[in-house]
Design an enzyme around this catalytic site. Sequence first.
Site, mmCIF file in Angstrom:
data_model
loop_
_atom_site.group_PDB
_atom_site.id
_atom_site.type_symbol
_atom_site.label_atom_id
_atom_site.label_comp_id
_atom_site.label_asym_id
_atom_site.label_seq_id
_atom_site.Cartn_x
_atom_site.Cartn_y
_atom_site.Cartn_z
ATOM 1 C CE LYS A 129 10.589 -3.524 13.359
ATOM 2 N NZ LYS A 129 9.713 -3.474 12.155
ATOM 3 C CB SER A 167 7.419 -0.371 12.807
ATOM 4 O OG SER A 167 7.746 -1.593 12.179
ATOM 5 C CB SER A 223 7.356 -1.898 9.191
ATOM 6 O OG SER A 223 6.242 -1.441 9.902
#
Lengths: 61, 461
Positions: free
Chosen positions: B80, B155, B179
């Site tokens: 990420k 997210s 997320s």
Amino acid sequence: MDDANFIRQGLHLQGLPFCETDIPYILQIRCTMTLSQNALSAFPYLNMETPITIVDKELLT
Amino acid sequence: MTDISFLTATELGPLLKSRQLSPIELTKHLLNRINTFDSMLRTYITPLHDSALKQAKEAEENIMRGNYIGPLHGIPIGVKDNYYTKGIRTTAGSKLFINFIPKENATTVDKLLNAGGIMLGKQNLHELAAGSTGTNPFFGNTRNPWNIQYMPGGSSGGGTASLAAGLAILATGSDTFGSIRLPASMCGVYGLKTTYGLVSTHGIFPTAMSLDTAGPMARSVSDLALMLHYMAGFDANDPVSLDAPVPNYMADLNKGIKGIKIGLPAYFLQDLAPDVESLFKGAMETLQYLGAEVVDVEIPELTLSTFSGYTIAAGEASALHHKWLQTHSSDYSADIRSFFLAGALTDTPQYLQAQQARRKLVKGFQEAFKHVDLLLGPTIPITPQIYSEQWVKQNLEVIRSCLPFTVPANLTGTPSLAVPMGLDSENLPVGMQFIGTPLSEKLLLQAGKAWESTMPLRFRA
């Protein structure tokens, strides 16, 4: 409940620029927060609770 | 011939170890798929073709010399883009950090690379890990591979979409108010929000520091256990890191859930989309068939979650970004700027009340866990949504409906495992979450493994 002028003034006082088109969104978020705050009324002894704040290990050595 | 893009790390490990599969072949295969599909799916912000191939070559040379170091050796991993990577641009999905190049790796990146993992690229995320749909006006909206008209969730949507599309074998995520779990639900993969402090967040862009956690995302529970084994552990650089023993998460995974008592709070049954409700009812029956005891449990304090979660998440994020909001306001997209500005209007009494409510919620959980081993609920109450042109409003609506389901685990610091629950009437994935006591990841993974054995994506609403 907040109104648009409260939002504008609150942000202005903190020196936070915003777009006028942000205001309805901020109002929507603040409205969710304010309405959800009503849940506190079901817990009249909330002040008995110590707020969770971070006291990390570096402060305790 | 099996398509290696959709094998799990647990399946690929023995092939790599026995030299039936080369890390270079595997990495090239995934990079080719990224070249083919990612202009549409936008799961990566920065694919790392050259360095991934270099790492794959080193892995291959070591394995050929007999120096196989473990089950992550030669496994391609998506990272990420809010995890710091030394010498590699790390944007956090934000225009603010479009040219930021860290001088060090996040602790977890070091750990995964030291275990032989290959960093395939930096993955897309909802800006600053503070939104829930997967839109990103700066790096492109990530698309749900099940149907590209739909959002992947956020997210960590780049990671979960890459797993669903066979563009990574494993992916890292972060979870402040859902997320990891929300996009895992929307993309039909597995994600683990870890106990607060179990996995170091040193070198990960903070969103709201008292809620932030890091964790693994994968296409199987075994792979989550494998990743967690390497990601977890004390880190002196992280002031909130737990100095707790890390068990062998991969051992006893097949123990099953016979006799496990699962509590079902009525809170998680409110306002469910019909397909979510129908799949969840079926899931409860299946869990009972597997031998679990499913019982109702009352946690009235859960009603405090929305106020506490919103106030703390928006307030802490706003504090972190206050200076940038003053000087670089136009570098934020409207949804995230509005969320943070709303947080700036939170006053100190509200914030402290939210932290009092949070302690009350923790006590409610502690009481409930005297009677049950795990809690269960849908991961989120909605099914994946088609991207709307009114994306700002849509993100705020998705947060409003989903945060009450996901944030309780962040507020209480408890671990929560998101697993696929089935497909909705549009053939898109829906998920549910098991929640455990702090540091009960091993039990959660065992329960998740038992659930996974039912092949949940065959269930239909």
